[in-house]
Each structure stands twice: as structure tokens, then as C-alpha cells.
Scaffold this motif. Structure first.
Motif, PDB file in Angstrom:
ATOM      1  N   ALA A  41       7.481   5.743 -10.699  1.00  0.00           N
ATOM      2  CA  ALA A  41       8.316   6.270 -11.762  1.00  0.00           C
ATOM      3  C   ALA A  41       9.731   5.744 -11.575  1.00  0.00           C
ATOM      4  O   ALA A  41      10.081   5.257 -10.498  1.00  0.00           O
ATOM      5  N   PRO A  42      10.600   5.808 -12.611  1.00  0.00           N
ATOM      6  CA  PRO A  42      11.989   5.386 -12.453  1.00  0.00           C
ATOM      7  C   PRO A  42      12.638   6.103 -11.286  1.00  0.00           C
ATOM      8  O   PRO A  42      12.400   7.292 -11.035  1.00  0.00           O
ATOM      9  N   ALA A  43      13.498   5.399 -10.564  1.00  0.00           N
ATOM     10  CA  ALA A  43      14.039   5.904  -9.310  1.00  0.00           C
ATOM     11  C   ALA A  43      14.685   7.287  -9.412  1.00  0.00           C
ATOM     12  O   ALA A  43      14.393   8.161  -8.598  1.00  0.00           O
ATOM     13  N   PRO A  44      15.590   7.567 -10.400  1.00  0.00           N
ATOM     14  CA  PRO A  44      16.214   8.897 -10.437  1.00  0.00           C
ATOM     15  C   PRO A  44      15.196  10.019 -10.598  1.00  0.00           C
ATOM     16  O   PRO A  44      15.280  11.048  -9.915  1.00  0.00           O
ATOM     17  N   CYS A  45      14.211   9.826 -11.485  1.00  0.00           N
ATOM     18  CA  CYS A  45      13.173  10.845 -11.677  1.00  0.00           C
ATOM     19  C   CYS A  45      12.349  11.019 -10.406  1.00  0.00           C
ATOM     20  O   CYS A  45      12.008  12.144 -10.022  1.00  0.00           O
ATOM     21  N   ARG A  46      12.041   9.907  -9.779  1.00  0.00           N
ATOM     22  CA  ARG A  46      11.233   9.942  -8.571  1.00  0.00           C
ATOM     23  C   ARG A  46      11.946  10.706  -7.461  1.00  0.00           C
ATOM     24  O   ARG A  46      11.357  11.532  -6.767  1.00  0.00           O
ATOM     25  N   VAL A  47      13.239  10.453  -7.295  1.00  0.00           N
ATOM     26  CA  VAL A  47      14.006  11.113  -6.245  1.00  0.00           C
ATOM     27  C   VAL A  47      14.055  12.616  -6.487  1.00  0.00           C
ATOM     28  O   VAL A  47      13.831  13.418  -5.572  1.00  0.00           O
ATOM     29  N   ARG A  48      14.340  13.016  -7.712  1.00  0.00           N
ATOM     30  CA  ARG A  48      14.408  14.452  -8.006  1.00  0.00           C
ATOM     31  C   ARG A  48      13.059  15.132  -7.795  1.00  0.00           C
ATOM     32  O   ARG A  48      13.001  16.285  -7.378  1.00  0.00           O
ATOM     33  N   ALA A  49      11.980  14.406  -8.080  1.00  0.00           N
ATOM     34  CA  ALA A  49      10.648  15.002  -7.945  1.00  0.00           C
ATOM     35  C   ALA A  49      10.249  15.209  -6.488  1.00  0.00           C
ATOM     36  O   ALA A  49       9.568  16.181  -6.160  1.00  0.00           O
ATOM     37  N   VAL A  50      10.664  14.300  -5.605  1.00  0.00           N
ATOM     38  CA  VAL A  50      10.190  14.361  -4.222  1.00  0.00           C
ATOM     39  C   VAL A  50      11.113  15.148  -3.297  1.00  0.00           C
ATOM     40  O   VAL A  50      10.710  15.536  -2.200  1.00  0.00           O
ATOM     41  N   LEU A  51      12.351  15.402  -3.722  1.00  0.00           N
ATOM     42  CA  LEU A  51      13.317  16.035  -2.814  1.00  0.00           C
ATOM     43  C   LEU A  51      12.876  17.405  -2.295  1.00  0.00           C
ATOM     44  O   LEU A  51      12.985  17.654  -1.087  1.00  0.00           O
ATOM     45  N   PRO A  52      12.388  18.324  -3.134  1.00  0.00           N
ATOM     46  CA  PRO A  52      12.017  19.645  -2.592  1.00  0.00           C
ATOM     47  C   PRO A  52      10.938  19.564  -1.509  1.00  0.00           C
ATOM     48  O   PRO A  52      11.088  20.153  -0.433  1.00  0.00           O
ATOM     49  N   GLY A  53       9.855  18.844  -1.790  1.00  0.00           N
ATOM     50  CA  GLY A  53       8.781  18.735  -0.803  1.00  0.00           C
ATOM     51  C   GLY A  53       9.200  17.941   0.410  1.00  0.00           C
ATOM     52  O   GLY A  53       8.802  18.254   1.548  1.00  0.00           O
ATOM     53  N   LEU A  54      10.025  16.906   0.206  1.00  0.00           N
ATOM     54  CA  LEU A  54      10.495  16.101   1.330  1.00  0.00           C
ATOM     55  C   LEU A  54      11.402  16.932   2.232  1.00  0.00           C
ATOM     56  O   LEU A  54      11.339  16.838   3.463  1.00  0.00           O
ATOM     57  N   GLY A  55      12.235  17.773   1.611  1.00  0.00           N
ATOM     58  CA  GLY A  55      13.093  18.655   2.397  1.00  0.00           C
ATOM     59  C   GLY A  55      12.285  19.664   3.192  1.00  0.00           C
ATOM     60  O   GLY A  55      12.592  19.943   4.359  1.00  0.00           O
ATOM     61  N   PHE A 111       4.513  12.385  -0.958  1.00  0.00           N
ATOM     62  CA  PHE A 111       5.327  11.200  -0.677  1.00  0.00           C
ATOM     63  C   PHE A 111       5.518  11.027   0.829  1.00  0.00           C
ATOM     64  O   PHE A 111       5.423   9.915   1.364  1.00  0.00           O
ATOM     65  N   ALA A 112       5.785  12.133   1.531  1.00  0.00           N
ATOM     66  CA  ALA A 112       5.967  12.066   2.983  1.00  0.00           C
ATOM     67  C   ALA A 112       4.683  11.635   3.675  1.00  0.00           C
ATOM     68  O   ALA A 112       4.704  10.787   4.579  1.00  0.00           O
ATOM     69  N   ALA A 113       3.548  12.206   3.245  1.00  0.00           N
ATOM     70  CA  ALA A 113       2.276  11.919   3.906  1.00  0.00           C
ATOM     71  C   ALA A 113       1.813  10.500   3.659  1.00  0.00           C
ATOM     72  O   ALA A 113       1.039   9.959   4.463  1.00  0.00           O
ATOM     73  N   ARG A 114       2.267   9.872   2.581  1.00  0.00           N
ATOM     74  CA  ARG A 114       1.760   8.540   2.243  1.00  0.00           C
ATOM     75  C   ARG A 114       2.820   7.457   2.397  1.00  0.00           C
ATOM     76  O   ARG A 114       2.720   6.590   3.260  1.00  0.00           O
ATOM     77  N   ARG A 115       3.873   7.501   1.569  1.00  0.00           N
ATOM     78  CA  ARG A 115       4.848   6.412   1.566  1.00  0.00           C
ATOM     79  C   ARG A 115       5.710   6.391   2.829  1.00  0.00           C
ATOM     80  O   ARG A 115       5.992   5.317   3.375  1.00  0.00           O
ATOM     81  N   VAL A 116       6.129   7.560   3.292  1.00  0.00           N
ATOM     82  CA  VAL A 116       6.927   7.602   4.524  1.00  0.00           C
ATOM     83  C   VAL A 116       6.099   7.100   5.699  1.00  0.00           C
ATOM     84  O   VAL A 116       6.603   6.373   6.569  1.00  0.00           O
TER      85      VAL A 116
END
Length: 347
Positions: free
Chosen positions: A12-26, A80-85
Motif C-alpha cells: 500500500a502507499p507508504a503513509p497509509c501503510r505506516v499508519r496501519a502497522v504502527l499500533p501492532g508494531l508498537g 508486519f513484524a512477524a513477516r517483513r521485519v
């Protein structure tokens, strides 16, 4: 080709992607931080870490999900953490291996280590299938036993499209047996009448993680520790070729389109990144000062990925797989020790 490129190109576009993953990543970062703190406390209190922080991160994540559930807005970030990270961590891990390590053990022992891995991984896989484990679970256990425990399981999982429950069960039960190996291996060495060098080889061929070589080999002195660490590092080098081979086998790429020629001929980009980093390290293109930060970065990212993995785990599914997984791990580990003793006798 498009599947391989998703490692570099977000869905997805970077800004949308960042907002979507931040809660779970945190949330995953909090779990990882607690796991690291508990690991530090273990080392401070007992002199060593009986449960690796990677295992603690999975257990804490699964416990948090079982008790409080996983909020819907945290799902994308934990995935995102379990896969891309994890994929990025595997790329950085490539900087820890080099051709020089391979050459330093000598041709005879090098050939023996490669042969042991080549025999142990398929043998443990067939054993797991005989115990009616799903093929992905059997393959995870086989690679964990044959190569380097948790790190191998974590690296192989995205290559074969393994489920979170399978990865968590394989890591959890393998970790417990890893502690048993550290405690029981000196007795095996004593019963076999091994000297320091031979016992060091046995330690390097059987323990799961590089840090475990020290407590496992220390009873026979510094020479055993040095030899064991070197042999263990060569086993770790085998992770790259094994992942590459698995990525090229038909049917192992769970996320690739069925029948796609690219899915069979193009390895995942993070595996190519791992091999590229190993090549740069071998060529001396990575400054020595950069190696510790790269290793620490790989460890931190892997810990974060395991926390994300734990947050997505259904604990009931892990417990249901327990008895057969334990049997597969114990029997394949016993076979690995026998293969290692046979190699030592030949050498």
C-alpha cells in the motif's frame, strides 16, 4: 516476479501503510522489550539464559493474546513484524557468516559438517512425517535440529509459508530440548570418552545456538569451546544454502501463485539479500566496525518479529500439536547426536 519484489515494494502507499502497522508494531515492541528484560534478569540471576529471549517473546505474545486478545487495529502491525521485519533480520544475519569461516575448519571436517546437515535435515523431516506432523511443521523441526535451532526455524518459516502456530510450537519445544542438550551433553562426551577437541566438535554439531556452545563445551576446557564455536558457525553458514534450496522446490512457496514459473525459479528476495551480505562479508567489503551493529540489529529485529509472531498465535493450536512435536524433536535430536558421534569416529 511480483511476489519476490514485495520485500522491497510495500503493498500500500507508504503513509497509509505506516499508519496501519504502527499500533501492532508498537505492541510487538513492548512485548519484545519485556522479553529482553526477562532475558537480562535470567543472565543476572543464574549466570545464563535458560529461556532465550526469542522464546520468551513468543510466549509473552501468545499469553497477551490469550488473556486480552489482539485488537483489530493491531493485526496489521503484528503481521508486519512477524513477516517483513523478520525478512530484514535474515538479510542482516548474512553479515555474520563468511567463506573464511568455512575454510578455517579444514576440508575433512568441513565436508563432514555439510554431510551431517544434508543427512540430518531430510532424515528429521521424514521422521516428522512418519509421526503424522504437517509437512511444514516437520520441515521446521528438521531445519531447527539440523542447523541452528530458533534462528533456522525463523528463517525457514517465510520461505515455506509456515503457519504461526507451527512456527511457535517448533520454536517452543525445540528451545526446551536445547536446554536439555546443554545440560546433558557433557555426560554423553564423558561416556563416549571424548577428548577436548572431539568433544568440541560434538558440541558444535549438536547444540542449537552459538551462545549455547560455551556452557555445553566449557566442562572440557577452552579448546573444546573454541572448536565447538567454530564448528557451530559453519553449521550456521548452511542456513543460506538450505533456504535457497527450499525456495526453489515446487510446493514450498505457500504465498506464490500456483504454477508460476517465477515461484519455482526465483528465490525470495530476502534469501538473496542474506547471500549477498555473506558475499560482502567474505570479500571484506563490510568494515569490521560495522559487524557488531549489524549483528545486534539482526538480533533486535528477530526479537521484534518473534513478539509479532506470538501475538498472532492461537495457544490452543500449539498445545494440540504438543506430543507429536516433542516426539519428533527428541527422536531427531537423538539421531543428530548419533550422526555426530559417527562423524567424530570417522575423523
Amino acid at each position: 516476479m511480483s511476489h519476490a519484489l514485495t520485500f522491497l515494494v510495500p503493498e500500500a502507499p507508504a503513509p497509509c501503510r505506516v499508519r496501519a502497522v504502527l499500533p501492532g508494531l508498537g505492541l510487538a515492541a513492548v512485548v519484545a522489550g519485556v522479553a529482553a528484560l526477562l532475558g537480562w534478569a535470567e543472565a543476572a540471576l543464574f549466570g545464563m539464559q535458560w529461556l532465550d529471549p526469542l522464546v520468551l517473546a513468543i510466549l509473552l505474545g501468545a499469553l497477551a493474546r490469550a488473556v486480552w486478545g489482539l485488537p483489530a487495529r493491531a493485526q496489521a502491525g503484528s503481521d508486519f513484524a512477524a513477516r517483513r521485519v523478520l525478512e530484514l533480520a535474515i538479510v542482516l544475519l548474512g553479515a555474520s557468516v563468511s567463506a573464511q569461516t568455512l575454510l578455517s575448519v579444514g576440508p575433512g571436517l568441513l565436508a563432514g559438517i555439510v554431510a551431517l546437515v544434508v543427512l540430518a535435515v531430510p532424515g528429521a523431516f521424514l521422521l516428522g512425517r512418519m509421526l503424522r506432523l504437517p509437512w511444514r511443521m516437520a520441515l521446521l523441526i528438521a531445519c531447527g535440529n539440523g542447523i541452528c535451532g530458533n534462528s533456522a526455524i525463523a528463517a525457514v518459516a517465510p520461505v515455506i509459508g509456515a503457519r504461526r502456530e507451527d512456527v511457535s510450537a517448533a520454536i517452543a519445544f525445540t528451545a526446551v530440548l536445547g536446554v536439555a542438550v546443554v545440560l546433558g551433553l557433557p555426560l554423553v562426551g564423558h561416556m563416549a570418552g571424548l577428548g577436548a577437541v572431539d568433544y568440541g566438535i560434538l558440541s558444535g554439531l549438536t547444540v542449537y545456538a552459538v551462545p549455547q556452545v560455551l556452557p555445553a563445551a566449557a566442562p572440557l576446557g577452552a579448546a573444546a569451546v573454541q572448536v565447538g564455536t567454530l564448528v557451530k558457525l559453519v553449521r550456521v553458514v548452511m542456513l543460506g544454502p538450505i533456504c535457497l534450496v527450499l525456495s526453489l522446490l515446487p510446493g514450498t512457496r505457500g504465498a506464490a501463485p500456483a504454477g508460476s514459473m517465477a515461484s519455482r525459479l526465483i528465490p525470495p528476495l530476502f534469501i538473496l539479500g542474506f547471500l549477498a551480505m555473506a558475499g560482502l562479508r567474505s570479500a571484506g567489503a563490510i568494515p569490521a566496525a560495522a559487524l557488531p551493529p549489524l549483528e545486534q540489529g539482526a538480533s533486535a529485529l528477530t526479537l521484534l518479529a518473534m513478539a509479532g509472531l506470538g501475538l498472532g498465535v492461537d495457544a490452543r493450536a500449539v498445545l494440540a500439536a504438543g506430543p507429536r512435536v516433542v516426539a519428533a524433536v527428541v527422536l531427531s535430536l537423538s539421531g543428530l547426536i548419533l550422526l555426530a558421534l559417527g562423524l567424530i569416529a570417522l575423523l
